[in-house]
Design a protein around this motif. Structure first.
Motif, PDB file in Angstrom:
ATOM      1  N   PHE A  10       0.824  -1.202   0.000  1.00  0.00           N
ATOM      2  CA  PHE A  10       0.000   0.000   0.000  1.00  0.00           C
ATOM      3  C   PHE A  10       0.865   1.261   0.000  1.00  0.00           C
ATOM      4  CE2 PHE A  10      -2.055   3.457   2.314  1.00  0.00           C
ATOM      5  CZ  PHE A  10      -3.160   3.666   1.503  1.00  0.00           C
ATOM      6  N   LEU A  11       1.885   1.278   0.841  1.00  0.00           N
ATOM      7  CA  LEU A  11       2.770   2.443   0.909  1.00  0.00           C
ATOM      8  C   LEU A  11       3.525   2.644  -0.403  1.00  0.00           C
ATOM      9  CD1 LEU A  11       4.217   2.069   4.521  1.00  0.00           C
ATOM     10  CD2 LEU A  11       2.391   3.592   3.738  1.00  0.00           C
ATOM     11  N   GLY A  15       3.202   5.827  -3.059  1.00  0.00           N
ATOM     12  CA  GLY A  15       4.338   6.568  -3.610  1.00  0.00           C
ATOM     13  C   GLY A  15       4.264   6.677  -5.126  1.00  0.00           C
ATOM     14  N   VAL A  16       3.916   5.595  -5.790  1.00  0.00           N
ATOM     15  CA  VAL A  16       3.779   5.612  -7.254  1.00  0.00           C
ATOM     16  C   VAL A  16       2.623   6.522  -7.658  1.00  0.00           C
ATOM     17  CG1 VAL A  16       3.212   4.194  -9.271  1.00  0.00           C
ATOM     18  CG2 VAL A  16       4.827   3.348  -7.554  1.00  0.00           C
ATOM     19  N   TRP A  17       1.512   6.426  -6.954  1.00  0.00           N
ATOM     20  CA  TRP A  17       0.355   7.286  -7.213  1.00  0.00           C
ATOM     21  C   TRP A  17       0.753   8.748  -7.069  1.00  0.00           C
ATOM     22  CZ3 TRP A  17      -2.143  10.699  -3.903  1.00  0.00           C
ATOM     23  CH2 TRP A  17      -3.368  11.199  -4.357  1.00  0.00           C
ATOM     24  N   VAL A  64       7.125   8.119   1.575  1.00  0.00           N
ATOM     25  CA  VAL A  64       6.197   7.041   1.949  1.00  0.00           C
ATOM     26  C   VAL A  64       6.417   5.820   1.057  1.00  0.00           C
ATOM     27  CG1 VAL A  64       3.753   6.376   1.985  1.00  0.00           C
ATOM     28  CG2 VAL A  64       4.477   8.548   2.969  1.00  0.00           C
ATOM     29  N   GLY A  65       6.579   6.038  -0.250  1.00  0.00           N
ATOM     30  CA  GLY A  65       6.848   4.930  -1.168  1.00  0.00           C
ATOM     31  C   GLY A  65       8.154   4.227  -0.855  1.00  0.00           C
ATOM     32  N   ALA A  66       9.169   4.992  -0.480  1.00  0.00           N
ATOM     33  CA  ALA A  66      10.459   4.396  -0.121  1.00  0.00           C
ATOM     34  C   ALA A  66      10.344   3.542   1.138  1.00  0.00           C
ATOM     35  CB  ALA A  66      11.510   5.496   0.074  1.00  0.00           C
ATOM     36  N   ILE A  67       9.535   3.986   2.088  1.00  0.00           N
ATOM     37  CA  ILE A  67       9.304   3.188   3.299  1.00  0.00           C
ATOM     38  C   ILE A  67       8.635   1.867   2.925  1.00  0.00           C
ATOM     39  CG2 ILE A  67       7.980   3.060   5.447  1.00  0.00           C
ATOM     40  CD1 ILE A  67       8.482   6.125   5.696  1.00  0.00           C
ATOM     41  N   GLY A  68       7.653   1.923   2.025  1.00  0.00           N
ATOM     42  CA  GLY A  68       7.004   0.693   1.564  1.00  0.00           C
ATOM     43  C   GLY A  68       7.970  -0.233   0.856  1.00  0.00           C
TER      44      GLY A  68
END
Length: 79
Positions: A10-11, A15-17, A64-68
């Motif tokens: 999800f995270l 990030g991509v979104w 956030v995407g990097a955390i995911g």
């Protein structure tokens, strides 16, 4: 703390979104023909405020995407 696989995905998806949405937003802001973003070819306060909003949101979405992504990599190493 370990993230679960669904939370990590999800995270990463968020990030991509964020990349898709905010890059499109800035492109549309720069191409604005309504007169809100530019007055006689010069950027207005509207332009600068919305550009700042987009940049901050883009950076936060990237974090956030990097955390995911890190969460998914950590799950892969432990599997």
């Amino acid at each position: 703390m370990k993230l679960s696989r669904p939370v990590s995905w999800f995270l990463l998806a968020f990030g991509v979104w964020s990349w898709v949405i905010w890059i499109t937003f800035v492109k549309n802001l720069v191409a604005d023909g309504s007169g809100l973003a530019f007055d006689d070819g010069l950027p207005t306060a509207y332009f600068w405020v919305h550009l700042l909003l987009a940049v901050v949101s883009f950076v936060l979405g990237t974090v956030v995407g990097a955390i995911g992504l890190r969460g998914l990599r950590a799950l892969r190493r432990t599997s």
